[in-house]
Design a protein around this motif. Structure first.
Motif, PDB file in Angstrom:
ATOM      1  N   UNK A   1     -20.515   3.288-139.364  1.00 54.21           N
ATOM      2  CA  UNK A   1     -19.647   2.269-138.586  1.00 54.21           C
ATOM      3  C   UNK A   1     -20.450   1.608-137.612  1.00 54.21           C
ATOM      4  N   UNK A   2     -19.487   1.931-136.261  1.00 56.52           N
ATOM      5  CA  UNK A   2     -20.615   1.208-135.185  1.00 56.52           C
ATOM      6  C   UNK A   2     -21.674   1.959-134.668  1.00 56.52           C
ATOM      7  N   UNK A   3     -21.984   3.146-135.236  1.00 55.77           N
ATOM      8  CA  UNK A   3     -23.005   3.846-134.715  1.00 55.77           C
ATOM      9  C   UNK A   3     -24.516   3.411-135.501  1.00 55.77           C
ATOM     10  N   UNK A   4     -24.998   2.978-134.685  1.00 59.15           N
ATOM     11  CA  UNK A   4     -26.588   2.490-135.465  1.00 59.15           C
ATOM     12  C   UNK A   4     -27.643   3.497-135.275  1.00 59.15           C
ATOM     13  N   UNK A   5     -27.914   3.648-133.708  1.00 55.68           N
ATOM     14  CA  UNK A   5     -29.046   4.615-133.661  1.00 55.68           C
ATOM     15  C   UNK A   5     -28.399   5.493-132.609  1.00 55.68           C
ATOM     16  N   UNK A   6     -28.445   7.193-133.007  1.00 64.23           N
ATOM     17  CA  UNK A   6     -27.847   7.933-132.042  1.00 64.23           C
ATOM     18  C   UNK A   6     -29.180   8.667-131.506  1.00 64.23           C
ATOM     19  N   UNK A   7     -29.111   8.534-130.134  1.00 60.52           N
ATOM     20  CA  UNK A   7     -30.188   9.071-129.563  1.00 60.52           C
ATOM     21  C   UNK A   7     -29.907  10.397-128.652  1.00 60.52           C
TER      22      UNK A   7
END
Lengths: 365, 365
Positions: free
Chosen positions: B356-362
């Motif tokens: 969804x709106x999560x592209x890169x989780x850091x």
């Protein structure tokens, strides 16, 4: 224009020979009929056909009136693998003279589009190619063709070998696109005419080891006699792919760098993809169904590239040189010969379509 | 060695216990001690500061495997990382304590033909962070060869350093596909990989870039990141929709030279194959099912080559240069941030898996 033949300069005697050709008039129907030649342009030559081979695509047109997206909508002269003798040259032609024995490259490209200018004229959208509808082919007494697409044959290369330059060009182009060289271990799937010319080309390019795979024992024995290092017989059964790959890799003995699929089935392509080592190439030469079910992901994830080919480009000079020097001997591929008569034309196509022990069927005109 | 950490020279103090996020079973991540190997002469010890989550990490979490890599025993997860040097081996001259570095995850053997031939990404003995059985880098500290740690320019943050890993996938793909200032690029799939491929293509000078996806949010993100245009297509995963191919070609406005499939479905690959011009390239980045059913023959017969990629090679210097000059801005791709605690690690992976709106989780450590 009249029935073919031109009026001579002094208007007196006119050569009355009627130019005849083998026309595809409807499904499974070939008829030898008159074929009116276009006028000779300044850069053209008129060639008396002496040797014309039958290609699988010619047979396909005969049986179905189509090949891929090309559709035969009106009667068309068939044939495109040809060689002959120059009988007339256009006013601007300097490279050839009457009497020259030449092999013909079939396709006339436009030389104005980006493909032509970019050195990939085989992809020209306006290509006019012998016996690809709506362009007439060359199984005829005479044709008119641009001089720059007629290549002079050396003394020791026969007209039949000249006609073989066309299928051989497919193998040459494939080997170039796949970068075959003296360190390339080559696998060829399919030992039909195309697999065989690809093998001959690969050898000429220096491939140290060539393995050929087929379902047909006879074709494999021909391949062996023509120089394959080893042959592997396989089934048409998809379940056998993994085992086939093991056998093939054993037969090669080391990593397979380049595989040519000269059959065009999902099974042959899958086998080639799995058998080729990481970083290698699989060249799809055979034309099969459009949709193929293949293990594409694992191949892509090993950087095994899939390279396609469409006909050839700039291959005649190299073919002729290989034939001249004897680096390639195509003569054993010519298994059946016919003359140019109604009955023989029909029979020749039947023999070619039958496959089996018929590799290249050649007309002598 | 004990529990990680070293005894200081005066024998008194014992330092911290190194902790890492371990994949212990399906869907089970636990922060536990992670004993570091001894520091070799060419190694450095790095304190991790930024670690991103990759789709492959999520896949390992959910299934304990990724392609032919199988997690057989607990393994530290994570491989997109950057940190600060805390200790250098005796032979290390290029880096000093305090240097901020981005890490290239994979240690290749250096003596096989792939390594010697400049294709070390295909090394069969590759030891890669977070690819079983090699422990990953979502940890307080790791030990790594100095030559795989690249110093960050002043103006490039540690998070951007961690982004070099996914960005490298896009860079390697653009190199293999020869993207340049005359290349019209189609990208199918606007997820994280499609987006880094787009950023890379733009940095390589691609003249026009069209993105395709089923998800409007991702397409609008792509547009805001610089795509020239986008086309929303249907979820039908079975086969190509001819109208969609036409829409895509119209959106490009001229021939599509290179297509990147960053999704990995039959439909997306076939769409790319059909939309790409003769003589062009389709690059498969997305990892789909092993067996795919695609429109391969007609594409091959237009000399559309299909090339795959496996990770990357020799990309960190170029990534860092693009980040330093601002030619590429990866910061908008980092949409979610978490700290390094048991609860946050679990939550972070859930957010990443959700898409969804999560592209890169850091992770910030």
């Amino acid at each position: 224009m009249g029935k073919g033949g031109e009026g001579s300069g002094d208007g007196a005697k006119v050569e009355e020979e009627e130019n005849m050709a083998a026309w595809l008039v409807s499904v499974n129907t070939l008829k030898i009929q008159p074929f009116r030649l276009p006028s000779l342009g300044p850069y053209d030559v008129r060639v008396r056909m002496k040797a014309v081979g039958i290609c699988g695509s010619d047979v396909h047109y005969l049986k179905t009136l189509r090949c891929a997206h090309f559709v035969v909508k009106e009667p068309m002269v068939i044939g495109h693998e040809c060689a002959g003798i120059i009988e007339e040259v256009g006013s601007e032609v300097k490279s050839l003279v009457v009497g020259d024995r030449v092999a013909l490259e079939p396709g006339i490209s436009c030389w104005r589009c980006k493909y032509c200018k970019g050195g990939r004229y085989n992809l020209c959208p306006d290509m006019k190619f012998f016996a690809t509808p709506p362009v007439h082919g060359s199984l005829a007494n005479q044709v008119i063709h641009p001089a720059d697409l007629c290549f002079k044959l050396p003394e020791n290369v026969s007209l039949e070998e000249g006609a073989m330059c066309e299928p051989l060009s497919v193998g040459i182009h494939a080997c170039r696109r796949a970068n075959v060289g003296s360190e390339t271990n080559v696998l060829i799937m399919g030992a039909g005419p195309i697999g065989l010319v690809t093998m001959l080309a690969a050898r000429a390019f220096g491939a140290p080891r060539i393995i050929i795979v087929d379902v047909d024992g006879y074709r494999l024995s021909v391949a062996k006699s023509l120089g394959a290092d080893d042959v592997v017989k396989v089934s048409t059964n998809n379940q056998d792919i993994d085992e086939d790959v093991v056998q093939i890799q054993k037969s090669m003995g080391s990593d397979i760098d380049v595989s040519f699929d000269c059959a065009g089935f999902s099974k042959t392509m899958s086998t080639a993809l799995n058998a080729t080592h990481a970083g290698g190439k699989v060249c799809l030469v055979g034309m099969g169904h459009n949709e193929m079910t293949v293990p594409l992901t694992p191949a892509a994830a090993r950087e095994v590239d899939v390279v396609g080919i469409f006909r050839y480009k700039d291959t005649w000079p190299l073919c002729i040189e290989f034939l001249r020097s004897g680096k390639i001997d195509v003569k054993p591929l010519i298994t059946h010969r016919f003359g140019f008569s109604q009955e023989e034309v029909v029979e020749a196509f039947e023999v070619s379509a039958r496959g089996g022990d018929a590799i290249k069927v050649m007309f002598n005109l």
